[in-house]
Design a protein around this motif. Structure first.
Motif, short mmCIF file in Angstrom:
data_model
loop_
_atom_site.label_atom_id
_atom_site.label_comp_id
_atom_site.label_asym_id
_atom_site.label_seq_id
_atom_site.Cartn_x
_atom_site.Cartn_y
_atom_site.Cartn_z
N THR A 73 0.83 -1.21 0.00
CA THR A 73 0.00 0.00 0.00
C THR A 73 0.86 1.26 0.00
OG1 THR A 73 -1.71 -1.20 1.23
CG2 THR A 73 -1.85 1.20 1.22
N GLY A 74 1.90 1.26 0.86
CA GLY A 74 2.78 2.43 0.93
C GLY A 74 3.55 2.66 -0.36
N ALA A 75 4.09 1.58 -0.94
CA ALA A 75 4.88 1.71 -2.16
C ALA A 75 4.02 2.20 -3.32
CB ALA A 75 5.51 0.35 -2.51
N LEU A 76 2.83 1.61 -3.47
CA LEU A 76 1.95 2.04 -4.56
C LEU A 76 1.49 3.48 -4.37
CD1 LEU A 76 -0.19 -1.18 -5.08
CD2 LEU A 76 1.40 -0.18 -6.71
N ALA A 77 1.22 3.85 -3.12
CA ALA A 77 0.80 5.24 -2.86
C ALA A 77 1.91 6.23 -3.22
CB ALA A 77 0.41 5.38 -1.40
N ILE A 78 3.16 5.89 -2.86
CA ILE A 78 4.30 6.78 -3.16
C ILE A 78 4.52 6.90 -4.66
CG2 ILE A 78 6.80 7.03 -2.95
CD1 ILE A 78 6.50 5.73 -0.15
N LEU A 79 4.51 5.74 -5.35
CA LEU A 79 4.74 5.75 -6.80
C LEU A 79 3.64 6.49 -7.54
CD1 LEU A 79 5.97 2.07 -7.33
CD2 LEU A 79 7.34 4.15 -7.51
N THR A 80 2.39 6.27 -7.13
CA THR A 80 1.27 6.94 -7.79
C THR A 80 1.31 8.45 -7.54
OG1 THR A 80 -0.03 4.93 -7.43
CG2 THR A 80 -1.22 6.88 -8.12
N SER A 81 1.62 8.82 -6.33
CA SER A 81 1.70 10.26 -5.99
C SER A 81 2.82 10.94 -6.80
CB SER A 81 1.95 10.44 -4.49
OG SER A 81 0.87 9.91 -3.75
N ALA A 82 3.97 10.25 -6.92
CA ALA A 82 5.09 10.81 -7.70
C ALA A 82 4.70 10.97 -9.17
CB ALA A 82 6.30 9.90 -7.57
N ALA A 83 3.98 9.96 -9.68
CA ALA A 83 3.57 10.04 -11.09
C ALA A 83 2.61 11.20 -11.31
CB ALA A 83 2.90 8.73 -11.49
N PHE A 84 1.66 11.37 -10.43
CA PHE A 84 0.71 12.47 -10.59
C PHE A 84 1.36 13.84 -10.35
CE2 PHE A 84 -2.72 9.27 -10.10
CZ PHE A 84 -3.46 9.61 -11.23
N SER A 85 2.39 13.90 -9.50
CA SER A 85 3.13 15.17 -9.30
C SER A 85 3.83 15.58 -10.59
CB SER A 85 4.15 15.00 -8.18
OG SER A 85 3.50 14.72 -6.97
#
Length: 417
Positions: free
Chosen positions: A60-72
């Motif tokens: 959950t943490g890894a996917l949240a970080i990667l998705t947030s970075a992509a959207f940034s």
């Protein structure tokens, strides 16, 4: 010039040293990377794809970080609503979890099918064994033996199970199968057949297997087998055989015990042979075996069978005296009451009922019914009915047999009322 030379030489040495250090550190880094990276990657993959609570948190943490970075990164060029970002993260998490679950399920069918096949095979074998062990006693022994397994331990276990269940045909077929396989059946297998036949009252068959055990050279039967054989002889009224096997026990290497003597005493009681019973009671004591309440009750029943009230009273009084004294129970008192009643001494029977009540031993239906039976047979219906009332007054409920004793006498006399 010399100074310049030394300066150049020093600078060259330092350059070479730094170059070597960088090369060595680079190689060391490559070596560490090559050796540690696979392990670290495997651990990361195991944690990321695991089913534990910690693995779920890491995913959950890894996917949240990667998705947030992509959207940034996307926001710099094209603004995206926050709700869409959150919805995307949730969708990705669901897809990853569903994918991992399907992967786990997909890796199990082969082993599951193998286990299922093995379980089915084992279930079929157990079912066949149960059906074979519990089938009709009268089936043909050859058919029974042909279905037996080849494993000798399995054969011994099946023999014991069949003997306990009373399936003697199957038990003997199993024993025959063991012998045909070239193995020597154990002493336990012989003992089970001896005991099973004795319990079923097949004295000759029990003796046959006992003799087979002697010839096998495996050793001696235990006391339980011998006692069951002697008891079977007693129940069939064959006192000579009961005595023979009791006397033969030391030659077979089996030590006599109180149960061995009690079996012979029971045989004496069944035929009312008081002299024999008293002789074996003395023999017990001579061999250092103390008689118990069962031993004395057998002697008392022999006296009752022979209608010898005097000897019954003697043994009842003497059993609680001297070394190894034993307190009589209701069975012992009832035997004496029975002896007195058969001898026609109702007064003495009543005396022993009072004695046992005074000692805190509750009289039973048999205590009174033996008196009622005697009076009814002599035609003293009033006396029999009086004792029936006394039994009811003592709080003892009369059974069908007690009423039938009086009713039968009424029928003989023609007094239907």
């Amino acid at each position: 010039p010399e100074c310049v030379f030394f300066q150049r030489t020093s600078s060259n040495h330092s350059g070479i040293t730094s170059t070597l250090s960088s090369i060595l550190s680079h190689k060391f880094f490559i070596l560490i990377t090559r050796t540690m990276a696979p392990t670290l990657i495997e651990k990361c993959v195991a944690i990321f794809s695991g089913s534990s609570h910690m693995s779920s948190v890491v995913r959950t943490g890894a996917l949240a970080i990667l998705t947030s970075a992509a959207f940034s990164f996307v926001d710099c060029r094209l603004p995206v609503p926050a709700a869409f970002e959150e919805l995307t993260i949730i969708a990705l998490l669901l897809l990853v979890e569903l994918g991992l679950q399907s992967q786990r399920k997909g890796s199990q069918p082969i082993s599951f099918k193998k286990e299922s096949g093995a379980a089915k095979s084992l279930a079929k074998k157990c079912a066949a064994d149960i059906v074979s062990a519990s089938s009709n006693r009268n089936r043909d022994a050859h058919v029974a033996s042909s279905t037996l397994p080849t494993d000798q331990l399995g054969l011994a276990a099946k023999l014991q199970a069949a003997a306990k269940a009373g399936d003697l045909v199957f038990a003997e077929a199993t024993m025959q199968k063991m012998m045909e396989a070239g193995s020597r059946p154990g002493i336990v297998s012989y003992g089970m057949l001896i005991s099973a036949h004795a319990k079923a009252g097949n004295i000759s068959e029990s003796e046959r297997w006992l003799e087979a055990l002697q010839k096998s050279g495996l050793g001696s039967p235990n006391a339980i087998c011998m006692n069951m054989l002697i008891s079977a002889c007693a129940k069939h009224g064959d006192i000579e055989k009961a005595e023979k096997w009791l006397q033969k026990m030391p030659k077979l290497g089996v030590e006599k015990d109180v149960m061995s003597y009690n079996a012979v005493l029971d045989a004496c009681a069944r035929i009312g042979d008081i002299d024999r019973a008293e002789g074996w009671l003395r023999s017990m004591r001579e061999h250092g075996i103390s008689p118990n309440v069962v031993s004395f009750s057998s002697v008392l029943h022999a006296c009752a069978k022979a209608s010898d009230a005097a000897r019954a009273e003697h043994w009842l009084e003497s059993m609680s005296l001297g070394e190894g004294a034993t307190e009589p129970n209701s069975i012992c008192y009832n035997a004496v009451i029975h002896a007195c009643s058969k001898a026609g001494d109702i007064v003495r029977s009543a005396y022993w009922i009072d004695i046992m009540s005074g000692k805190g031993i509750q009289p039973t239906v048999n205590s009174y019914s033996t008196i009622i039976d005697k009076l009814a047979k002599e035609g003293d219906v009033e006396g029999a009915e009086e004792w029936l009332e006394r039994m009811a007054s003592a709080g003892i409920e009369a059974d069908v047999v007690s009423y039938n004793m009086i009713l039968c006498n009424h029928g003989r006399s023609g007094d239907a009322d």
